[in-house]
Design an enzyme around this catalytic site. Structure first.
Site, PDB file in Angstrom:
ATOM      1  N   PHE A 109       0.811  -1.227   0.000  1.00  0.00           N
ATOM      2  CA  PHE A 109       0.000   0.000   0.000  1.00  0.00           C
ATOM      3  C   PHE A 109       0.841   1.271   0.000  1.00  0.00           C
ATOM      4  O   PHE A 109       0.357   2.336  -0.373  1.00  0.00           O
ATOM      5  CB  PHE A 109      -0.962  -0.010   1.202  1.00  0.00           C
ATOM      6  CG  PHE A 109      -0.397   0.569   2.469  1.00  0.00           C
ATOM      7  CD1 PHE A 109       0.485  -0.141   3.254  1.00  0.00           C
ATOM      8  CD2 PHE A 109      -0.753   1.846   2.875  1.00  0.00           C
ATOM      9  CE1 PHE A 109       1.002   0.401   4.426  1.00  0.00           C
ATOM     10  CE2 PHE A 109      -0.244   2.408   4.039  1.00  0.00           C
ATOM     11  CZ  PHE A 109       0.642   1.678   4.816  1.00  0.00           C
ATOM     12  N   LYS A 110       2.097   1.166   0.405  1.00  0.00           N
ATOM     13  CA  LYS A 110       2.900   2.383   0.479  1.00  0.00           C
ATOM     14  C   LYS A 110       3.125   3.016  -0.898  1.00  0.00           C
ATOM     15  O   LYS A 110       3.409   4.203  -0.989  1.00  0.00           O
ATOM     16  CB  LYS A 110       4.206   2.105   1.207  1.00  0.00           C
ATOM     17  CG  LYS A 110       3.951   1.775   2.685  1.00  0.00           C
ATOM     18  CD  LYS A 110       5.212   1.667   3.504  1.00  0.00           C
ATOM     19  CE  LYS A 110       4.903   1.537   4.985  1.00  0.00           C
ATOM     20  NZ  LYS A 110       4.445   0.177   5.369  1.00  0.00           N
TER      21      LYS A 110
END
Ligand SMILES: *Cc1c(COP(=O)(O)O)cnc(C)c1O
Length: 460
Positions: A109-110
């Site tokens: 998700f980063k």
């Protein structure tokens, strides 16, 4: 919109300056001077927007110093690297929703935040003719996502510290096989917290920071939080109910703080509860359940990106908990630095308990959750997501959709998945063949001076 420090020690700065500053010069964290909130009519007008258009609508509330066409182009470029047309699709798994945040280039998700941040840095440096040396510490995913955010970009070098041999083999390869000349991987002989402490110390040396134009990419950068706010709003619409709960696997308090910002942005009740899920590193769980925020020792778990004791974004929440009182926040952080502990009186504890639910999930429960979910639904969770799913099951209530944030692709954490289901997950194309690529990495002791002198010699 200007930005202030949680510690009250800087003059308000516009967004672009806040992004370049990273950590505030008084060592506090940057926040909007007033938290934006939208009304029901505005919310309704956002309902059917694409992810990118929604990002533009949300960003426009917090960013007033980038012309609209430029901001749109930054958003377009940032999400063009994603493999899914919806960027963050919401899927149904049993009686839960899963928000898949792992379709970016490093499958975690980063990427959602760091693809945007990389483009933002480039945009700003081009405008000012500046240069920048990015310095960050990673527990695994931030590093590769940051590196992919800026690899090959002009005017930027990047130095990423990871704990030596304490990230998954695939995470290590994802970082060290990026051999662009502007990328420097440093393996520190210590824990993630050691790496983070070194980074904080170096940023605290203002002369060094200024000389090398140091910039941050770790989750303290406001632009990262902001990018993450978008998917909460996006998921809220896709879940299709007036009120929605979220379960968030958390380490640094970054992702869940983005949920807190999203909750304040939307009309009351849209985002009802935020479930804060931790692994055995349960500092934040203890904080919410007992009003006790005190350091423990880091233990290694099957969800290593959450093996953290000092939650670097926590100070942002603390600032709001203290009624936006910067002096009180500064005093509390000084006390925490001295004693490693903060305690909260009953009135504040009640408030905390009203805003969050929490659960600490151990290794065995994590594996059981992966196994059970796979058997019942044929859906494979990564161990971080599984921590969130387990916590979600503990707090789900009939009639209120529960959205679990899926923070990584299961193939990034093959060992835990193999233990759970008895076979390794299939490797997606982005990960297959990494072990055959050339790798580059410098191993250094966990000492500020060693890291400083390495940067000194290689800074742009
Ligand atoms: C970083 C990370 C987390 C924790 O996010 P925070 O913003 O630190 O709370 C959870 N899962 C994965 C896969 C991560 O990489």
């Amino acid at each position: 919109m200007n930005y202030i420090s949680t510690r009250g020690g800087i003059a308000p700065v516009p967004f672009r300056e806040a992004v370049m500053m990273g950590l505030a010069t008084d060592r506090g964290l940057l926040l909007p001077e007033a938290m934006p909130a939208v009304d029901a009519a505005t919310l309704a007008s956002w309902r059917d927007l694409s992810y990118q258009d929604l990002a533009f609508a949300v960003f426009s509330r917090y960013i007033t110093d980038i012309p609209a066409p430029d901001l749109k182009e930054l958003i377009r470029r940032s999400y063009a690297t994603f493999a899914h047309p919806e960027i963050a699709p919401l899927v149904t798994v049993g009686d839960l929703f899963i928000l898949e945040l792992f379709h970016g280039p490093t499958l975690a998700f980063k990427d959602v935040a760091l693809q945007f941040l990389g483009n933002l840095f480039e945009y700003q440096l081009r405008a000012t003719g500046g240069r920048m040396n990015i310095l960050g510490a990673t527990s695994g995913d931030t590093g590769s996502a940051a590196i992919y955010g800026v690899r090959g970009k002009e005017r930027i070098n990047i130095f990423i510290l990871h704990p030596h041999k304490r990230v998954s083999p695939i995470q290590e390869l994802q970082m060290t096989t990026v051999t662009d000349p502007n990328v420097f991987n440093i393996a520190v002989k210590g824990t993630f917290d050691d790496g983070q402490a070194i980074v904080k110390a170096i940023f605290g040396d203002i002369a060094f920071k200024t000389r090398h134009q140091l910039g941050a990419v770790n989750s303290i950068n406001w632009a990262r939080i902001l990018a993450q706010v978008v998917y909460y709003v996006y998921a809220y619409f896709r879940a299709g109910a007036p009120s929605v709960d979220f379960s968030v696997p958390t380490g640094n308090f970054g992702d869940i703080f983005a949920g807190y910002v999203a909750r304040r942005l939307l009309p009351d009740g849209c985002i009802r509860r935020l479930v804060l899920a931790t692994n055995e590193n349960d500092l934040l769980t203890r904080f919410i359940d007992k009003g006790d925020y005190s350091l423990g020792t880091v233990v290694q778990t099957s969800s290593p990106s959450m093996d953290i004791q000092v939650a670097s974004n926590f100070e942002r929440y603390l600032y709001f908990l203290y009624g936006e009182d910067a002096a009180r926040t500064r005093a509390a952080m000084a006390e925490f630095a001295k004693t490693g502990r903060l305690q909260f009186e009953p009135a504040l504890r009640e408030r905390i308990a009203g805003e969050f639910r929490t659960r600490s999930v151990d290794r065995q429960e994590t594996e059981e959750t992966i196994r059970r979910c796979y058997q019942e639904s044929g859906y494979l969770l990564d161990p971080h997501t599984a921590v969130g799913v387990r916590a979600a099951r503990a707090h789900r209530e009939e009639g209120v959709p529960m959205v679990c944030l899926a923070t990584a692709h299961p193939a990034k954490f093959g060992e835990a998945v193999t233990r759970a289901i008895g076979r390794p997950p299939e490797l997606p194309p982005a990960l297959a063949g990494l072990d055959k690529l050339e790798a580059r990495c410098e191993v250094l002791p966990a000492e500020v001076e060693a890291v400083k002198s390495f940067i000194e010699r290689r800074a742009i």
